[in-house]
Design a protein around this motif. Structure first.
Motif, PDB file in Angstrom:
ATOM      1  N   MET A   1     -27.557  -3.784  -0.441  1.00 40.19           N
ATOM      2  CA  MET A   1     -27.959  -2.760   0.511  1.00 40.19           C
ATOM      3  C   MET A   1     -26.712  -2.160   1.150  1.00 40.19           C
ATOM      4  O   MET A   1     -25.766  -2.866   1.451  1.00 40.19           O
ATOM      5  CB  MET A   1     -28.878  -3.359   1.575  1.00 40.19           C
ATOM      6  CG  MET A   1     -29.412  -2.312   2.531  1.00 40.19           C
ATOM      7  SD  MET A   1     -30.544  -2.967   3.765  1.00 40.19           S
ATOM      8  CE  MET A   1     -32.083  -2.689   2.933  1.00 40.19           C
ATOM      9  N   THR A   2     -26.736  -0.880   1.385  1.00 38.82           N
ATOM     10  CA  THR A   2     -25.619  -0.172   1.992  1.00 38.82           C
ATOM     11  C   THR A   2     -25.416  -0.621   3.431  1.00 38.82           C
ATOM     12  O   THR A   2     -26.357  -0.737   4.189  1.00 38.82           O
ATOM     13  CB  THR A   2     -25.893   1.348   1.970  1.00 38.82           C
ATOM     14  OG1 THR A   2     -26.086   1.740   0.629  1.00 38.82           O
ATOM     15  CG2 THR A   2     -24.758   2.126   2.570  1.00 38.82           C
ATOM     16  N   ARG A   3     -24.178  -0.850   3.824  1.00 35.72           N
ATOM     17  CA  ARG A   3     -23.876  -1.267   5.190  1.00 35.72           C
ATOM     18  C   ARG A   3     -23.581  -0.059   6.078  1.00 35.72           C
ATOM     19  O   ARG A   3     -23.700  -0.134   7.276  1.00 35.72           O
ATOM     20  CB  ARG A   3     -22.673  -2.209   5.196  1.00 35.72           C
ATOM     21  CG  ARG A   3     -22.922  -3.447   4.385  1.00 35.72           C
ATOM     22  CD  ARG A   3     -22.621  -4.668   5.199  1.00 35.72           C
ATOM     23  NE  ARG A   3     -22.726  -5.866   4.410  1.00 35.72           N
ATOM     24  CZ  ARG A   3     -23.823  -6.601   4.328  1.00 35.72           C
ATOM     25  NH1 ARG A   3     -24.901  -6.241   4.953  1.00 35.72           N
ATOM     26  NH2 ARG A   3     -23.849  -7.693   3.612  1.00 35.72           N
ATOM     27  N   LEU A  88     -28.998   6.802   0.002  1.00 41.24           N
ATOM     28  CA  LEU A  88     -30.159   7.537   0.511  1.00 41.24           C
ATOM     29  C   LEU A  88     -31.393   6.641   0.511  1.00 41.24           C
ATOM     30  O   LEU A  88     -32.137   6.600   1.495  1.00 41.24           O
ATOM     31  CB  LEU A  88     -30.401   8.796  -0.326  1.00 41.24           C
ATOM     32  CG  LEU A  88     -31.582   9.675   0.090  1.00 41.24           C
ATOM     33  CD1 LEU A  88     -31.437  10.145   1.538  1.00 41.24           C
ATOM     34  CD2 LEU A  88     -31.707  10.864  -0.859  1.00 41.24           C
ATOM     35  N   ARG A  89     -31.608   5.918  -0.564  1.00 42.77           N
ATOM     36  CA  ARG A  89     -32.750   5.004  -0.651  1.00 42.77           C
ATOM     37  C   ARG A  89     -32.696   3.965   0.472  1.00 42.77           C
ATOM     38  O   ARG A  89     -33.686   3.720   1.160  1.00 42.77           O
ATOM     39  CB  ARG A  89     -32.765   4.310  -2.009  1.00 42.77           C
ATOM     40  CG  ARG A  89     -33.986   3.450  -2.250  1.00 42.77           C
ATOM     41  CD  ARG A  89     -33.984   2.797  -3.631  1.00 42.77           C
ATOM     42  NE  ARG A  89     -33.809   3.763  -4.702  1.00 42.77           N
ATOM     43  CZ  ARG A  89     -32.717   3.849  -5.489  1.00 42.77           C
ATOM     44  NH1 ARG A  89     -31.712   3.026  -5.323  1.00 42.77           N
ATOM     45  NH2 ARG A  89     -32.655   4.759  -6.427  1.00 42.77           N
ATOM     46  N   ARG A  93     -35.284   3.522   3.621  1.00 42.26           N
ATOM     47  CA  ARG A  93     -35.930   2.223   3.857  1.00 42.26           C
ATOM     48  C   ARG A  93     -35.696   1.739   5.285  1.00 42.26           C
ATOM     49  O   ARG A  93     -36.610   1.237   5.932  1.00 42.26           O
ATOM     50  CB  ARG A  93     -35.374   1.178   2.885  1.00 42.26           C
ATOM     51  CG  ARG A  93     -36.035   1.175   1.560  1.00 42.26           C
ATOM     52  CD  ARG A  93     -35.611  -0.064   0.769  1.00 42.26           C
ATOM     53  NE  ARG A  93     -35.866   0.183  -0.625  1.00 42.26           N
ATOM     54  CZ  ARG A  93     -35.018  -0.038  -1.614  1.00 42.26           C
ATOM     55  NH1 ARG A  93     -33.838  -0.560  -1.371  1.00 42.26           N
ATOM     56  NH2 ARG A  93     -35.345   0.228  -2.849  1.00 42.26           N
ATOM     57  N   GLN A  94     -34.457   1.864   5.763  1.00 39.59           N
ATOM     58  CA  GLN A  94     -34.133   1.429   7.121  1.00 39.59           C
ATOM     59  C   GLN A  94     -34.949   2.205   8.151  1.00 39.59           C
ATOM     60  O   GLN A  94     -35.501   1.627   9.091  1.00 39.59           O
ATOM     61  CB  GLN A  94     -32.634   1.601   7.395  1.00 39.59           C
ATOM     62  CG  GLN A  94     -31.769   0.661   6.603  1.00 39.59           C
ATOM     63  CD  GLN A  94     -30.312   1.089   6.585  1.00 39.59           C
ATOM     64  OE1 GLN A  94     -29.928   2.091   7.180  1.00 39.59           O
ATOM     65  NE2 GLN A  94     -29.479   0.328   5.887  1.00 39.59           N
ATOM     66  N   ASN A  96     -37.803   3.860   7.643  1.00 38.93           N
ATOM     67  CA  ASN A  96     -39.221   3.510   7.500  1.00 38.93           C
ATOM     68  C   ASN A  96     -39.524   2.171   8.149  1.00 38.93           C
ATOM     69  O   ASN A  96     -40.554   2.006   8.800  1.00 38.93           O
ATOM     70  CB  ASN A  96     -39.628   3.486   6.027  1.00 38.93           C
ATOM     71  CG  ASN A  96     -39.759   4.861   5.437  1.00 38.93           C
ATOM     72  OD1 ASN A  96     -39.893   5.849   6.147  1.00 38.93           O
ATOM     73  ND2 ASN A  96     -39.705   4.941   4.123  1.00 38.93           N
ATOM     74  N   SER A  97     -38.633   1.209   7.981  1.00 38.52           N
ATOM     75  CA  SER A  97     -38.819  -0.106   8.578  1.00 38.52           C
ATOM     76  C   SER A  97     -38.850  -0.028  10.098  1.00 38.52           C
ATOM     77  O   SER A  97     -39.629  -0.716  10.756  1.00 38.52           O
ATOM     78  CB  SER A  97     -37.696  -1.043   8.125  1.00 38.52           C
ATOM     79  OG  SER A  97     -37.772  -2.279   8.776  1.00 38.52           O
ATOM     80  N   LEU A  98     -38.016   0.826  10.643  1.00 35.26           N
ATOM     81  CA  LEU A  98     -37.924   0.958  12.094  1.00 35.26           C
ATOM     82  C   LEU A  98     -39.155   1.640  12.687  1.00 35.26           C
ATOM     83  O   LEU A  98     -39.642   1.251  13.744  1.00 35.26           O
ATOM     84  CB  LEU A  98     -36.659   1.734  12.463  1.00 35.26           C
ATOM     85  CG  LEU A  98     -36.316   1.815  13.939  1.00 35.26           C
ATOM     86  CD1 LEU A  98     -36.079   0.428  14.517  1.00 35.26           C
ATOM     87  CD2 LEU A  98     -35.084   2.667  14.133  1.00 35.26           C
ATOM     88  N   VAL A  99     -39.679   2.646  12.010  1.00 28.43           N
ATOM     89  CA  VAL A  99     -40.784   3.418  12.584  1.00 28.43           C
ATOM     90  C   VAL A  99     -42.169   2.947  12.129  1.00 28.43           C
ATOM     91  O   VAL A  99     -43.162   3.374  12.706  1.00 28.43           O
ATOM     92  CB  VAL A  99     -40.636   4.938  12.302  1.00 28.43           C
ATOM     93  CG1 VAL A  99     -39.369   5.460  12.913  1.00 28.43           C
ATOM     94  CG2 VAL A  99     -40.730   5.239  10.825  1.00 28.43           C
ATOM     95  N   LEU A 100     -42.216   2.061  11.161  1.00 26.36           N
ATOM     96  CA  LEU A 100     -43.493   1.576  10.648  1.00 26.36           C
ATOM     97  C   LEU A 100     -44.320   0.974  11.791  1.00 26.36           C
ATOM     98  O   LEU A 100     -43.847   0.103  12.517  1.00 26.36           O
ATOM     99  CB  LEU A 100     -43.272   0.519   9.562  1.00 26.36           C
ATOM    100  CG  LEU A 100     -44.521  -0.001   8.865  1.00 26.36           C
ATOM    101  CD1 LEU A 100     -45.178   1.141   8.091  1.00 26.36           C
ATOM    102  CD2 LEU A 100     -44.176  -1.136   7.940  1.00 26.36           C
ATOM    103  N   GLY A 101     -45.502   1.456  11.960  1.00 19.33           N
ATOM    104  CA  GLY A 101     -46.404   0.933  12.970  1.00 19.33           C
ATOM    105  C   GLY A 101     -46.233   1.526  14.360  1.00 19.33           C
ATOM    106  O   GLY A 101     -46.980   1.178  15.276  1.00 19.33           O
ATOM    107  N   LEU A 102     -45.266   2.414  14.527  1.00 19.50           N
ATOM    108  CA  LEU A 102     -45.121   3.061  15.837  1.00 19.50           C
ATOM    109  C   LEU A 102     -46.292   3.986  16.102  1.00 19.50           C
ATOM    110  O   LEU A 102     -46.765   4.668  15.208  1.00 19.50           O
ATOM    111  CB  LEU A 102     -43.835   3.898  15.895  1.00 19.50           C
ATOM    112  CG  LEU A 102     -42.519   3.197  16.121  1.00 19.50           C
ATOM    113  CD1 LEU A 102     -41.406   4.226  16.170  1.00 19.50           C
ATOM    114  CD2 LEU A 102     -42.519   2.392  17.399  1.00 19.50           C
ATOM    115  N   ASN A 103     -46.705   4.028  17.323  1.00 19.86           N
ATOM    116  CA  ASN A 103     -47.703   5.001  17.735  1.00 19.86           C
ATOM    117  C   ASN A 103     -46.930   6.167  18.343  1.00 19.86           C
ATOM    118  O   ASN A 103     -46.624   6.158  19.529  1.00 19.86           O
ATOM    119  CB  ASN A 103     -48.668   4.389  18.750  1.00 19.86           C
ATOM    120  CG  ASN A 103     -49.751   5.372  19.161  1.00 19.86           C
ATOM    121  OD1 ASN A 103     -49.716   6.545  18.798  1.00 19.86           O
ATOM    122  ND2 ASN A 103     -50.707   4.885  19.934  1.00 19.86           N
TER     123      ASN A 103
END
Length: 108
Positions: A1-3, A88-89, A93-94, A96-103
């Motif tokens: 994964m890109t740092r 970019l991928r 992913r980063q 999406n992981s952060l915002v997943l499930g946010l209202n």
């Protein structure tokens, strides 16, 4: 994964390169981003970002023949590299992981 984290505009430029394929040059990248984001984009910002992405190894460029609109002047074409696709991928992913499930309706 890109740092290294990609900036939001770097993400947009890399996505435009991936979408445009063989037709990716400065003005087409600007148009692609502008039309999809419905924002005015400065061509200088596009070229500065393309240069930065090349330095990072996420994009590469080559010269090609310009068409009649450029009176035959050379046109610089860009493409996303494998490292650029990976970056970019990872960046998407980063995010999406952060915002997943946010209202997002509760954010003012």
């Amino acid at each position: 994964m890109t740092r290294e984290f990609l900036g939001s505009f770097e993400q947009l430029v890399l996505a435009a390169l991936a979408r445009l394929g063989d037709d990716a040059y400065g003005m087409s990248v600007r148009t692609e981003i502008s039309e999809r984001t419905e924002r005015e984009i400065a061509i200088g910002a596009v070229y500065a970002t393309l240069e930065r992405l090349e330095t990072k190894g996420y994009a590469c460029s080559h010269s090609g023949q310009g068409g009649p609109e450029r009176e035959g002047k050379v046109k610089r074409y860009y493409e996303i590299t494998r490292a650029g696709r990976d970056a970019l991928r990872d960046s998407v992913r980063q995010l999406n992981s952060l915002v997943l499930g946010l209202n997002l309706g509760n954010i003012t």
